[in-house]
Design a protein around this motif. Structure first.
Motif, PDB file in Angstrom:
ATOM      1  N   MET A 113     -14.138   5.481  10.677  1.00 46.89           N
ATOM      2  CA  MET A 113     -14.531   4.736   9.478  1.00 46.89           C
ATOM      3  C   MET A 113     -13.523   4.955   8.364  1.00 46.89           C
ATOM      4  SD  MET A 113     -17.495   3.176   9.870  1.00 46.89           S
ATOM      5  CE  MET A 113     -18.499   3.205   8.388  1.00 46.89           C
ATOM      6  N   SER A 114     -13.066   6.190   8.241  1.00 47.65           N
ATOM      7  CA  SER A 114     -12.076   6.470   7.207  1.00 47.65           C
ATOM      8  C   SER A 114     -10.751   5.773   7.521  1.00 47.65           C
ATOM      9  CB  SER A 114     -11.830   7.973   7.099  1.00 47.65           C
ATOM     10  OG  SER A 114     -12.979   8.623   6.645  1.00 47.65           O
ATOM     11  N   ARG A 146      -8.988  -2.893   5.335  1.00 48.76           N
ATOM     12  CA  ARG A 146      -9.879  -3.866   4.711  1.00 48.76           C
ATOM     13  C   ARG A 146      -9.149  -4.738   3.692  1.00 48.76           C
ATOM     14  NH1 ARG A 146     -15.521  -1.425   3.677  1.00 48.76           N
ATOM     15  NH2 ARG A 146     -16.013  -0.804   5.791  1.00 48.76           N
ATOM     16  N   VAL A 147      -8.025  -4.218   3.229  1.00 47.95           N
ATOM     17  CA  VAL A 147      -7.287  -4.980   2.225  1.00 47.95           C
ATOM     18  C   VAL A 147      -6.753  -6.277   2.822  1.00 47.95           C
ATOM     19  CG1 VAL A 147      -5.340  -4.915   0.663  1.00 47.95           C
ATOM     20  CG2 VAL A 147      -6.675  -2.878   1.062  1.00 47.95           C
ATOM     21  N   LEU A 180       0.826  -1.197   0.000  1.00 47.34           N
ATOM     22  CA  LEU A 180       0.000   0.000   0.000  1.00 47.34           C
ATOM     23  C   LEU A 180       0.867   1.256   0.000  1.00 47.34           C
ATOM     24  CD1 LEU A 180      -2.922  -0.595   2.504  1.00 47.34           C
ATOM     25  CD2 LEU A 180      -2.985  -0.550   0.018  1.00 47.34           C
ATOM     26  N   THR A 191     -10.272   2.976   8.965  1.00 47.88           N
ATOM     27  CA  THR A 191     -10.265   1.525   8.771  1.00 47.88           C
ATOM     28  C   THR A 191     -10.123   1.147   7.303  1.00 47.88           C
ATOM     29  OG1 THR A 191     -12.659   1.533   8.672  1.00 47.88           O
ATOM     30  CG2 THR A 191     -11.671   0.931  10.770  1.00 47.88           C
ATOM     31  N   GLU A 192     -10.288   2.096   6.417  1.00 46.38           N
ATOM     32  CA  GLU A 192     -10.258   1.755   4.992  1.00 46.38           C
ATOM     33  C   GLU A 192      -9.015   0.967   4.583  1.00 46.38           C
ATOM     34  OE1 GLU A 192     -11.090   5.343   2.888  1.00 46.38           O
ATOM     35  OE2 GLU A 192     -13.244   5.119   3.124  1.00 46.38           O
ATOM     36  N   PRO A 193      -7.827   1.432   4.982  1.00 44.11           N
ATOM     37  CA  PRO A 193      -6.643   0.683   4.541  1.00 44.11           C
ATOM     38  C   PRO A 193      -6.568  -0.724   5.136  1.00 44.11           C
ATOM     39  CG  PRO A 193      -6.032   2.836   5.385  1.00 44.11           C
ATOM     40  CD  PRO A 193      -7.457   2.611   5.745  1.00 44.11           C
TER      41      PRO A 193
END
Lengths: 527, 270
Positions: A275-276, A282-283, A255, A278-280
């Motif tokens: 919430m923002s 989820r990969v 990433l 946690t985005e990375p």
């Protein structure tokens, strides 16, 4: 008789309040009103210029005995100052490149021979280096008025210390990770943009022209260039957000963490910041929910914030804390490469210093490899191992920050590393025609001459001029980085300040709506 | 700033939606019940408005209220499907254009987009001379699709270019994930408002075309055909023109009001 006289003057607008301001300004003088940005000082600037929003309430008296006031917001150019007898400049040149700001301030300085000039700024150093008298606004009050250099001796100094910030930032990275193999390589990268559709619009504009360089593991490379040089474009290409028109970008898989210039635009305003963040995560599908939570807590603590803040909406943060959150988000995915696009753009000088200190600490903790773009030498000098100077789509030179500061090889570099504030006004000594000199950026001649300076190590001209050397300052709390080994605790002062800036931010929002005018931040984002 | 929408926007949206819903409900009821079953009663052509026939009867003895309900249903359905199709074409196209060209190149796009639509219109009415429900459908739908493309591109371009969308893409969500998570929720209210505006325009276009005799098949009953048929008798029985005209105008205005309210609500929330 005073040109401008405020007696017990107060304003309230939205969440911003200012009360009991007594201030007199004589003709043909220069004064800096210094305070944390976020509303109050901008409001006062508008009030003096007679441009207050309609729903603002005022008390006390404001008497202006002159004829014409000229109001300059931060995007204004100083063009026709001749007519006015009072010039009100709200953060002149903030967010512009150093050369532009220098030109603006010099022009204002010269204008102050015939007109009274009031500069409203959050940057104490501006007042200090220009040798101005300052009126300090803190907590909604006019706290004191004194020549800038005397502030340190006044009893109120403790209260205004947060404004003054670290006198000169010098970050020492204590645990620098060893620099290893190349992690990113660019070769002949070019990119052009067209304004219209193919065949219809004007010919495309070349933003980048055959860029080639590499970044090695553990290295922090600074990318310095004036506005519109292609810094953001380059970072977006490296991140993979856009495709290069030509050339090759090879990057180690993994990433990329990206920190955008304006944190208020980098978070979805309707989602809690958590919430923002946690985005990375989820990969990595193998990551359990608890592990995700742990990782989140880890990165948020690493940037000196509390995990409880994760449930808040982006609008509840000040830019400084939100930018820390942005850094945390970039770190959450354990990126192999971190890209920071003008990360201090939206921050006030004191906040910018804190952010840079934080970055240096986080860098050591996480063993980061990073590419940082900025127009400010002062920012990059402190955090990068190596500097690349980019102008007009070309890398024009590179080297160690100290070397470039000492001996810039190109005109552009010279402009960027030179002064951003003019020295104290001793205009009578310079024989040039003042009117013309005001319009163009003057050569930073005073900087070139090595002023006698008690600073022992060779410092770039910029800091040499900004620092009023004999003044010894108590270290502001964050400048003492301590050892990075224990989990870095945010110092008590810093936390208070963060809370304070959070509150103040709402005020700024309220004002931004009414003050209107193109925001510098907008320009940045739309590029 | 605050998340509470401006009350005015909410009020407008609520009023508009309530009005449209009421009209649509009346129209739908016509499928199962009308005051007079919609069957012409030869006994009483051109009856005065009264207790038996609230708005009177037309020249064929058909109860105006019953006819109005069926006609409204026809007009609404026609406009609804034309708008739906135009949105189905326009929004994805607008999204692709927004992703490809950003917010720029608007003027050229208008030119490129309007040309084929104008050609189609010309072909339908000039060359083919097809007077049918289908031709009305196309005549409404095609220009509407162009409008939907242009407008949805304007809505989507800034959202797609937002830093938080870029950030989500970098975090590995890709275009699809970022769209689901950020773009759709952000753009939805605006796209719904756009749909309402297109629907309002579509209703008025249907009325205009049918009135001019280019619309719904001769036997079909729509607000436009009612207006056309009632036109000769407007002097004697004004209600034959006023009633369908009023329904068309009120529906369109209610839709616009709702759209305006939605936009304002969103602006307040942002």
């Amino acid at each position: 008789m005073a040109l401008l006289e405020l007696k017990g003057y107060g304003i309230s607008h939205g969440a911003t309040h200012l009360a009991g301001v007594d201030l007199t300004v004589e003709p043909a003088t220069m004064l800096a009103v210094v305070g944390r940005g976020y509303g109050a000082i901008s409001l006062l600037a508008l009030a003096i210029a007679g441009l207050l929003p309609r729903d603002a309430r005022t008390e006390g008296t404001l008497n202006f005995s002159g004829k014409r006031v000229l109001y300059l917001d931060r995007n204004s150019e100083v063009a026709a100052v001749g007519e006015a007898d009072l010039i009100v400049a709200d953060e002149p040149g903030r967010g512009r490149d150093p050369a532009t700001q220098l030109a603006l301030l010099t022009a204002l300085q010269q204008a102050s021979r015939s007109a009274a000039v009031i500069i409203f700024t959050a940057d104490f150093h501006l007042a200090l280096s220009m040798g101005l008298e300052v009126a300090v606004i803190a907590n909604g009050k006019l706290l004191l008025r004194a020549p800038a250099s005397q502030i340190f001796e006044l009893p109120q100094y403790d209260t205004v210390r947060h404004l003054v910030g670290g006198q000169r930032l010098r970050i020492r990275t204590l645990m620098r990770p060893p620099i290893g193999e190349p992690i990113l390589e660019l070769d002949g990268v070019a990119k052009s943009f067209r304004k219209g559709l193919p065949w219809f619009g004007p010919p495309p504009v070349e933003a980048l022209k055959r860029i080639g360089f590499s970044v090695r593991e553990g290295e922090v490379v600074g990318l310095m260039g004036p506005d519109g040089a292609g810094k953001s474009t380059l970072l977006r290409l490296i991140a993979g957000l856009d495709r290069p028109g030509a050339g090759r970008i090879s990057r180690r898989p993994g990433l990329v963490g990206f920190v955008f210039p304006d944190p208020r635009k980098a978070f979805n305003p309707t989602l809690p910041v958590g919430m923002s963040l946690t985005e990375p995560l989820r990969v990595e599908q193998t990551l359990l929910v608890e592990e995700q939570a742990d990782r989140l807590v880890e990165v948020v603590r690493a940037v000196g914030l509390e995990p409880e803040l994760l449930t808040r909406l982006p609008g509840e943060f000040g830019p400084a804390d939100l930018q820390r959150m942005a850094l945390a988000r970039a770190l959450a995915g354990r990126p192999s490469l971190l890209l920071l696009d003008d990360p201090t753009f939206a921050l006030e000088p004191a906040e910018a210093r804190e952010f840079l200190l934080l970055f240096a600490r986080v860098r050591a903790d996480f063993g980061l490899t990073a590419l940082v773009a900025s127009r400010e030498f002062e920012v990059l000098r402190n955090i990068s191992d190596r500097l690349l100077v980019i102008d007009d789509g070309h890398i024009i030179e590179g080297g160690k920050p100290a070397e470039l500061g000492e001996a810039p090889g190109h005109e552009v570099t010279k402009r960027l590393v030179s002064l951003r504030y003019p020295g104290p006004a001793k205009m009578e000594a310079t024989p040039e025609a003042p009117a013309e000199a005001a319009a163009v950026a003057p050569e930073p001649a005073p900087a070139a001459e090595p002023t006698p300076e008690p600073e022992p190590d060779p410092v770039p001209t910029l800091s040499a001029e900004i620092v009023i050397a004999p003044v010894v300052l108590p270290d502001p709390p964050l400048v003492a980085p301590a050892e990075p080994q224990p989990p870095p605790p945010p110092s008590g002062d810093g936390a208070d300040e963060a809370a304070e800036s959070g509150k103040a931010e709402h005020a700024a929002d309220g004002l931004a709506d009414t003050a209107g005018g193109p925001d510098a931040a907008d320009d940045k984002a739309s590029r | 700033m605050s998340m509470t929408p401006l009350p005015r926007g909410r009020f407008q949206a609520g009023m508009g939606i309530a009005l449209v819903a009421a009209i649509a409900l009346l129209a739908l009821v016509s499928l199962v019940w009308t005051p007079h079953g919609g069957v012409p009663e030869a006994a009483a052509p051109l009856a005065e408005p009264g207790r038996e026939h609230w708005l009177g009867t037309d020249q064929n003895g058909r109860d105006v209220v019953s006819a109005l309900m069926s006609a409204t249903l026809m007009s609404l359905l026609l406009a609804w499907f034309a708008t739906l199709v135009s949105l189905l074409i326009g929004v994805p196209l607008g999204a692709v254009l927004a992703a490809q060209f950003g917010a720029g190149a608007m003027r050229q796009l208008m030119l490129v987009g309007i040309l084929p639509a104008a050609l189609c219109l010309g072909a339908i009415f000039g060359g083919l001379q097809v007077q049918s429900t289908l031709s009305v459908f196309l005549a409404i739908g095609l220009p509407s699709a162009v409008a939907a493309t242009v407008a949805s591109r304007a809505v989507l371009a800034p959202v797609l270019a937002a830093d938080y969308v870029s950030s989500a893409r970098l975090a590995g969500l890709g275009w699809l994930g970022a769209t689901q998570r950020h773009v759709v929720p952000t753009a939805k209210p605006q796209l719904i408002a756009l749909g309402m505006e297109l629907l309002a325009a579509a209703m008025l276009v249907e009325v205009t075309l049918s009135f001019a005799g280019l619309g719904v098949d001769g036997s079909g009953l729509s607000l436009g055909t009612m207006l056309r048929d009632g036109q000769q008798l407007a002097q004697v029985r004004p209600m034959l023109v006023v009633a369908p005209g009023a329904v068309a105008v009120v529906s369109a205005l209610a839709l616009l009001l709702a759209a305006n309210g939605l936009r304002e609500t969103r602006r307040g929330a942002a």
